[in-house]
Design a protein around this motif. Structure first.
Motif, PDB file in Angstrom:
ATOM      1  N   GLU A 157       0.715  -1.809  -0.023  1.00 48.75           N
ATOM      2  CA  GLU A 157       0.496  -0.010  -0.323  1.00 48.75           C
ATOM      3  C   GLU A 157       0.877   1.595  -0.009  1.00 48.75           C
ATOM      4  OE1 GLU A 157      -3.830  -0.493   2.220  1.00 48.75           O
ATOM      5  OE2 GLU A 157      -2.443  -1.920   3.202  1.00 48.75           O
ATOM      6  N   ALA A 158       1.683   1.142   0.573  1.00 46.61           N
ATOM      7  CA  ALA A 158       2.756   2.640   1.026  1.00 46.61           C
ATOM      8  C   ALA A 158       3.241   2.444  -0.981  1.00 46.61           C
ATOM      9  CB  ALA A 158       4.881   1.634   1.966  1.00 46.61           C
ATOM     10  N   ARG A 159       3.658   2.014  -1.805  1.00 44.15           N
ATOM     11  CA  ARG A 159       4.549   1.538  -3.260  1.00 44.15           C
ATOM     12  C   ARG A 159       3.219   2.029  -3.922  1.00 44.15           C
ATOM     13  NH1 ARG A 159       7.223  -3.311  -1.832  1.00 44.15           N
ATOM     14  NH2 ARG A 159       5.475  -3.892  -2.004  1.00 44.15           N
ATOM     15  N   ALA A 160       1.904   1.611  -3.463  1.00 40.47           N
ATOM     16  CA  ALA A 160       1.086   1.736  -4.511  1.00 40.47           C
ATOM     17  C   ALA A 160       0.501   4.166  -4.116  1.00 40.47           C
ATOM     18  CB  ALA A 160      -0.092   1.394  -4.020  1.00 40.47           C
ATOM     19  N   LEU A 161       0.670   4.520  -3.214  1.00 36.41           N
ATOM     20  CA  LEU A 161       0.601   5.486  -2.666  1.00 36.41           C
ATOM     21  C   LEU A 161       1.416   6.390  -3.458  1.00 36.41           C
ATOM     22  CD1 LEU A 161      -1.697   7.018  -1.683  1.00 36.41           C
ATOM     23  CD2 LEU A 161      -1.045   6.703   0.800  1.00 36.41           C
ATOM     24  N   ARG A 162       2.886   5.765  -3.569  1.00 35.15           N
ATOM     25  CA  ARG A 162       4.026   6.772  -3.632  1.00 35.15           C
ATOM     26  C   ARG A 162       3.771   8.266  -4.684  1.00 35.15           C
ATOM     27  NH1 ARG A 162       8.981   6.507  -1.707  1.00 35.15           N
ATOM     28  NH2 ARG A 162       8.971   4.433  -1.141  1.00 35.15           N
ATOM     29  N   SER A 163       3.444   7.687  -5.704  1.00 38.73           N
ATOM     30  CA  SER A 163       2.993   8.874  -6.838  1.00 38.73           C
ATOM     31  C   SER A 163       2.091   9.659  -6.843  1.00 38.73           C
ATOM     32  CB  SER A 163       1.938   7.467  -8.357  1.00 38.73           C
ATOM     33  OG  SER A 163       2.990   6.975  -8.832  1.00 38.73           O
ATOM     34  N   ALA A 164       0.891   9.358  -6.018  1.00 38.85           N
ATOM     35  CA  ALA A 164      -0.416  10.532  -5.718  1.00 38.85           C
ATOM     36  C   ALA A 164       0.491  11.307  -4.406  1.00 38.85           C
ATOM     37  CB  ALA A 164      -1.418   9.835  -4.384  1.00 38.85           C
ATOM     38  N   ALA A 165       1.517  10.411  -3.926  1.00 39.14           N
ATOM     39  CA  ALA A 165       1.555  11.035  -2.420  1.00 39.14           C
ATOM     40  C   ALA A 165       2.675  12.200  -3.164  1.00 39.14           C
ATOM     41  CB  ALA A 165       2.522  10.776  -1.537  1.00 39.14           C
ATOM     42  N   ASN A 166       3.452  12.446  -4.472  1.00 39.93           N
ATOM     43  CA  ASN A 166       4.446  13.333  -5.110  1.00 39.93           C
ATOM     44  C   ASN A 166       3.733  14.243  -5.645  1.00 39.93           C
ATOM     45  OD1 ASN A 166       6.491  12.074  -4.560  1.00 39.93           O
ATOM     46  ND2 ASN A 166       7.453  10.780  -5.783  1.00 39.93           N
ATOM     47  N   ARG A 167       2.590  13.680  -6.462  1.00 34.30           N
ATOM     48  CA  ARG A 167       1.898  14.719  -6.959  1.00 34.30           C
ATOM     49  C   ARG A 167       1.644  15.710  -5.713  1.00 34.30           C
ATOM     50  NH1 ARG A 167      -0.765  10.216  -9.668  1.00 34.30           N
ATOM     51  NH2 ARG A 167      -1.970  10.442  -7.735  1.00 34.30           N
ATOM     52  N   ALA A 168       0.632  15.452  -4.703  1.00 31.70           N
ATOM     53  CA  ALA A 168       0.267  16.459  -3.960  1.00 31.70           C
ATOM     54  C   ALA A 168       2.025  16.810  -3.484  1.00 31.70           C
ATOM     55  CB  ALA A 168       0.240  15.521  -2.530  1.00 31.70           C
ATOM     56  N   LEU A 169       2.669  16.958  -3.235  1.00 30.41           N
ATOM     57  CA  LEU A 169       3.654  17.463  -2.996  1.00 30.41           C
ATOM     58  C   LEU A 169       4.303  18.805  -3.329  1.00 30.41           C
ATOM     59  CD1 LEU A 169       5.961  14.850  -0.818  1.00 30.41           C
ATOM     60  CD2 LEU A 169       4.995  16.590  -0.285  1.00 30.41           C
ATOM     61  N   ARG A 170       4.236  18.631  -5.337  1.00 29.34           N
ATOM     62  CA  ARG A 170       4.132  19.306  -6.281  1.00 29.34           C
ATOM     63  C   ARG A 170       4.140  20.741  -5.135  1.00 29.34           C
ATOM     64  NH1 ARG A 170       1.855  17.118 -10.907  1.00 29.34           N
ATOM     65  NH2 ARG A 170       3.619  14.785 -11.507  1.00 29.34           N
ATOM     66  N   HIS A 171       2.601  20.966  -4.562  1.00 28.50           N
ATOM     67  CA  HIS A 171       2.180  22.028  -3.512  1.00 28.50           C
ATOM     68  C   HIS A 171       2.866  22.464  -1.899  1.00 28.50           C
ATOM     69  CE1 HIS A 171      -0.791  21.552  -6.908  1.00 28.50           C
ATOM     70  NE2 HIS A 171      -0.890  20.421  -6.522  1.00 28.50           N
ATOM     71  N   LEU A 172       4.359  21.923  -1.788  1.00 26.89           N
ATOM     72  CA  LEU A 172       4.451  22.048  -0.866  1.00 26.89           C
ATOM     73  C   LEU A 172       5.354  22.837  -0.866  1.00 26.89           C
ATOM     74  CD1 LEU A 172       4.260  21.309   2.208  1.00 26.89           C
ATOM     75  CD2 LEU A 172       5.663  19.715   2.324  1.00 26.89           C
ATOM     76  N   PRO A 173       5.572  23.412  -0.170  1.00 24.69           N
ATOM     77  CA  PRO A 173       7.014  24.941  -0.090  1.00 24.69           C
ATOM     78  C   PRO A 173       8.905  23.686   0.115  1.00 24.69           C
ATOM     79  CG  PRO A 173       5.724  26.415   1.334  1.00 24.69           C
ATOM     80  CD  PRO A 173       4.959  25.108   0.728  1.00 24.69           C
ATOM     81  N   ALA A 174       9.363  24.179  -0.798  1.00 26.73           N
ATOM     82  CA  ALA A 174      10.746  23.669  -0.346  1.00 26.73           C
ATOM     83  C   ALA A 174      11.268  23.842   1.004  1.00 26.73           C
ATOM     84  CB  ALA A 174      11.918  23.886  -0.615  1.00 26.73           C
ATOM     85  N   ALA A 175      11.025  24.704   1.696  1.00 30.25           N
ATOM     86  CA  ALA A 175      11.174  25.117   3.516  1.00 30.25           C
ATOM     87  C   ALA A 175      10.254  24.134   4.375  1.00 30.25           C
ATOM     88  CB  ALA A 175      10.826  26.037   3.043  1.00 30.25           C
ATOM     89  N   ALA A 176       8.894  23.213   3.677  1.00 26.07           N
ATOM     90  CA  ALA A 176       8.669  21.730   4.354  1.00 26.07           C
ATOM     91  C   ALA A 176       8.860  21.119   4.264  1.00 26.07           C
ATOM     92  CB  ALA A 176       7.095  22.394   4.467  1.00 26.07           C
ATOM     93  N   PHE A 177       9.948  20.743   3.258  1.00 25.11           N
ATOM     94  CA  PHE A 177      10.147  19.452   2.726  1.00 25.11           C
ATOM     95  C   PHE A 177      10.702  18.287   3.379  1.00 25.11           C
ATOM     96  CE2 PHE A 177      11.688  15.817   0.188  1.00 25.11           C
ATOM     97  CZ  PHE A 177      10.621  15.438  -0.478  1.00 25.11           C
ATOM     98  N   PRO A 178      11.420  18.688   4.177  1.00 31.45           N
ATOM     99  CA  PRO A 178      11.966  17.803   5.513  1.00 31.45           C
ATOM    100  C   PRO A 178      11.280  17.321   6.325  1.00 31.45           C
ATOM    101  CG  PRO A 178      13.833  19.835   5.101  1.00 31.45           C
ATOM    102  CD  PRO A 178      12.198  19.799   4.398  1.00 31.45           C
ATOM    103  N   ALA A 179       9.749  18.042   6.814  1.00 30.15           N
ATOM    104  CA  ALA A 179       9.255  17.122   7.314  1.00 30.15           C
ATOM    105  C   ALA A 179       8.283  15.917   7.127  1.00 30.15           C
ATOM    106  CB  ALA A 179       7.844  17.964   7.530  1.00 30.15           C
ATOM    107  N   THR A 180       8.616  15.811   5.417  1.00 34.81           N
ATOM    108  CA  THR A 180       7.994  14.615   4.522  1.00 34.81           C
ATOM    109  C   THR A 180       8.948  13.626   3.991  1.00 34.81           C
ATOM    110  OG1 THR A 180       8.296  15.586   2.151  1.00 34.81           O
ATOM    111  CG2 THR A 180       5.973  16.288   4.267  1.00 34.81           C
ATOM    112  N   ALA A 181      10.632  14.683   4.634  1.00 33.28           N
ATOM    113  CA  ALA A 181      11.254  13.473   3.646  1.00 33.28           C
ATOM    114  C   ALA A 181      11.509  12.198   3.674  1.00 33.28           C
ATOM    115  CB  ALA A 181      12.984  14.843   4.175  1.00 33.28           C
ATOM    116  N   HIS A 182      11.531  11.931   5.555  1.00 33.74           N
ATOM    117  CA  HIS A 182      11.377  10.612   5.944  1.00 33.74           C
ATOM    118  C   HIS A 182      10.696   9.095   4.569  1.00 33.74           C
ATOM    119  CE1 HIS A 182       8.867  12.371   8.349  1.00 33.74           C
ATOM    120  NE2 HIS A 182       8.461  11.610   8.096  1.00 33.74           N
ATOM    121  N   ALA A 183       9.966   9.851   4.571  1.00 29.19           N
ATOM    122  CA  ALA A 183       9.125   9.122   3.584  1.00 29.19           C
ATOM    123  C   ALA A 183      10.042   8.333   1.871  1.00 29.19           C
ATOM    124  CB  ALA A 183       7.598   9.883   2.881  1.00 29.19           C
ATOM    125  N   ALA A 184      10.677   8.833   1.969  1.00 27.31           N
ATOM    126  CA  ALA A 184      11.222   8.520   0.904  1.00 27.31           C
ATOM    127  C   ALA A 184      12.266   6.968   1.276  1.00 27.31           C
ATOM    128  CB  ALA A 184      12.474   9.762   0.514  1.00 27.31           C
TER     129      ALA A 184
END
Length: 208
Positions: A157-184
Motif C-alpha cells: 500500500e505504501a508503494r501504491a501511494l507514492r505517486s499520489a504523494a509526490n503529486r501532492a508534494l508539488r504544492h509544498l514549499p521547499a522549506a517544509a519538505f524535510p517534514a516529509t522527506a523521511h517518507a523517501a
C-alpha cells in the motif's frame, strides 16, 4: 536541553532525525526535534509498563500536560514539555493533533486498531506547519499515509501511494519538505550513509 533532545530523537527515531538535518534554520530544527521527542516519549510508554491501565495513566498525565503546553505554562524542568511549549507559541500551533495523538496511543494499548491519521499524518502536518506556516495540510497528507503504511507492515500500500504523494508534494514549499522527506526511506533498509544520500536526492527533487 536541545542537545539532549536531539540525542534522544536520534536514538528513538533515526529516520526522522536524519530528515531534520535538512532544516537549515537552527531554531526551526530544534522545534521539530521537540515534536519528535514528544512522540518518542509517547511511543516508549508501552515498553516501560506492562499493564494497559498503567500505560493509560501515563498517557493521561501527558494529556494533562498539554494544558500547560498550550497556555505557555509548561511543567518546569521537563525538557520535552518546555521545548514543545516554546515551539507551540513560536508557530501558533493548534492543540487538536496533539490530543488526537495521545488518544490514539490510549486506544492502541487497549487493543484498538492504529489510527494512522493521528499517529502519522497529523504529526507530519504539524511538522510542515512548523517549517512553512499554515495551509499545507493537504499537501503532506498522502506522504503521511505512505509513511504510516510503511511503518505498519503495509509495504504494498505504501508503494501504491507514492505517486499520489509526490503529486501532492508539488504544492509544498521547499522549506517544509524535510517534514516529509523521511517518507523517501519507506522500504529502504540500508545503513545510515545510504539513507543520507537517498534523503539528499529526495530533498533536491522534492519527491519521496
Amino acid at each position: 536541553m536541545t542537545v539532549d533532545l536531539d540525542s534522544q530523537v536520534r536514538a528513538a527515531d533515526p529516520d526522522r532525525w536524519l530528515s531534520s538535518r535538512f532544516v537549515a534554520d537552527v531554531q526551526a530544527r530544534a522545534d521539530l526535534i521537540a515534536l519528535y521527542a514528544l512522540e518518542a516519549e509517547l511511543l516508549a510508554i508501552p515498553t516501560r509498563v506492562t499493564q494497559p491501565m498503567l500505560a493509560e495513566m501515563r498517557y493521561t498525565w501527558w494529556a494533562e500536560q498539554m494544558e500547560g503546553v498550550f497556555s505557555n505554562t509548561p511543567r518546569v524542568g521537563h525538557p520535552v514539555l518546555e521545548a514543545l511549549t516554546a515551539a507551540v507559541a513560536r508557530h501558533g500551533l493548534g492543540r487538536a493533533p496533539f490530543d488526537a495523538l495521545i488518544e490514539a496511543h490510549i486506544g492502541r494499548v487497549h487493543g484498538e486498531p492504529h489510527d494512522l491519521d493521528a499517529f502519522y499524518v497529523g504529526p507530519m502536518q504539524v511538522a510542515a506547519h512548523m517549517l512553512a506556516g499554515e495551509g499545507h495540510e493537504a499537501a503532506v497528507a498522502e506522504a503521511g499515509r505512505l509513511w504510516a503504511f510503511s511503518q505498519t507492515g503495509r509495504a504494498d500500500e505504501a508503494r501504491a501511494l507514492r505517486s499520489a504523494a509526490n503529486r501532492a508534494l508539488r504544492h509544498l514549499p521547499a522549506a517544509a519538505f524535510p517534514a516529509t522527506a523521511h517518507a523517501a526511506l519507506a522500504g529502504f533498509d540500508h545503513p545510515e550513509p545510504m539513507k543520507r544520500l537517498r534523503l539528499l536526492w529526495a530533498v533536491l527533487r522534492g519527491r519521496v
